[in-house]
Design a protein around this motif. Structure first.
Motif, PDB file in Angstrom:
ATOM      1  N   CYS A   1      -5.694  -3.505   3.485  1.00 14.44           N
ATOM      2  CA  CYS A   1      -5.795  -2.189   4.713  1.00 14.44           C
ATOM      3  C   CYS A   1      -6.910  -1.260   4.408  1.00 14.44           C
ATOM      4  CB  CYS A   1      -4.630  -1.358   4.597  1.00 14.44           C
ATOM      5  SG  CYS A   1      -4.325  -0.604   2.903  1.00 14.44           S
TER       6      CYS A   1
ATOM      7  N   CYS B   1      -6.917   1.758   4.215  1.00 16.72           N
ATOM      8  CA  CYS B   1      -6.807   3.175   3.209  1.00 16.72           C
ATOM      9  C   CYS B   1      -7.624   3.229   2.102  1.00 16.72           C
ATOM     10  CB  CYS B   1      -4.993   3.241   2.971  1.00 16.72           C
ATOM     11  SG  CYS B   1      -4.293   2.972   4.328  1.00 16.72           S
TER      12      CYS B   1
ATOM     13  N   ARG C   1       0.133   3.980   0.986  1.00 18.22           N
ATOM     14  CA  ARG C   1      -0.033   5.055   2.067  1.00 18.22           C
ATOM     15  C   ARG C   1       0.510   4.348   3.493  1.00 18.22           C
ATOM     16  NH1 ARG C   1      -5.848   7.724   2.632  1.00 18.22           N
ATOM     17  NH2 ARG C   1      -4.470   9.212   3.473  1.00 18.22           N
ATOM     18  N   CYS C   2      -0.170   3.192   3.783  1.00 19.54           N
ATOM     19  CA  CYS C   2       0.505   2.551   4.869  1.00 19.54           C
ATOM     20  C   CYS C   2       1.519   1.338   4.785  1.00 19.54           C
ATOM     21  CB  CYS C   2      -0.587   2.035   5.779  1.00 19.54           C
ATOM     22  SG  CYS C   2      -1.244   0.465   4.906  1.00 19.54           S
TER      23      CYS C   2
ATOM     24  N   CYS D   1       0.844  -1.032   0.119  1.00 21.69           N
ATOM     25  CA  CYS D   1       0.055   0.136  -0.090  1.00 21.69           C
ATOM     26  C   CYS D   1       0.913   1.241   0.083  1.00 21.69           C
ATOM     27  CB  CYS D   1      -0.824   0.121   1.277  1.00 21.69           C
ATOM     28  SG  CYS D   1      -1.715   1.620   1.441  1.00 21.69           S
TER      29      CYS D   1
HETATM   30 ZN   LIG Z   1      -2.968   1.076   3.361  1.00 17.20          ZN
END
Ligand SMILES: [Zn+2]
Ligand SMILES: [Zn+2]
Length: 183
Positions: free
Chosen positions: A160, A162, A150-151, A148
């Motif tokens: 996740c 997100c 983002r995370c 991911c």
């Molecule tokens: Zn994520």
């Protein structure tokens, strides 16, 4: 295994061996998984450049076969891939071409390398040949979801929360960094 020019001048040397993981250091691009088999023949080829100018080249022909681990291009998890290749290489003494950069290569079918200090290391040759045979891009599976952005979650293992939204460039930078580190 070292091929010494003085021994090769006596007779060609054949080899058929198994190299344990760690015998050759492949750096960060690949890790050997299990024994690697390699066999072939080393011999001297004399290049007659002039009446008193004879260069002793080492010709190394052979093959290798083994399993290797490389990081997935998307999720950086280790992926095991089989590699095998044949090679036919010429090694000149280091410095033999320093005075004649335009000298034509005598054997067009082969590649030219150089050996140092009167001997050639099989391990050095295998390192280069294995790295040359690595695929440009390896995926753990064709539809690898990757990390991911983002995370940093490996999305093959767990979704996740997100979902969509603007990505955090810091995680993309981290994913790139992890791709360059050993697993
Ligand atoms: Zn994520
Ligand atoms: Zn992957």
């Amino acid at each position: 295994m070292e091929f010494k020019i003085s021994e090769l001048e006596q007779e060609p040397i054949s080899f058929d061996m198994e190299l344990a993981p760690g015998a050759v250091d492949f750096g960060e691009e690949a890790e050997q998984a299990g024994p690697m088999a390699s066999s072939g023949l080393a011999e001297v080829i004399h290049e007659h450049r002039g009446p008193k100018d004879i260069v002793a080249d080492i010709r190394l022909r052979g093959r290798f076969e083994g399993k290797f681990q490389v990081p997935c291009a998307r999720c950086v998890e280790p992926v095991e891939i089989p590699l095998s290749s044949e090679f036919d290489l010429i090694f000149r003494p280091a410095g033999a071409d320093s005075d004649a950069p335009e000298r034509s290569i005598t054997a067009p079918e082969t590649e030219i390398g150089y050996y140092q200090k009167d001997s050639l290391s099989l391990e050095d040759v295998l390192r280069e040949q294995v790295l040359l045979s690595l695929p440009v891009r390896t995926l753990c599976k064709p539809d690898c979801k990757g990390l991911c952005p983002r995370c940093g979650q490996n999305r093959n293992l767990q979704a996740c929360s997100c979902d969509e939204g603007p990505s955090d460039l810091r995680w993309e930078a981290l994913a790139g960094l992890r791709g360059r580190m050993k697993p």
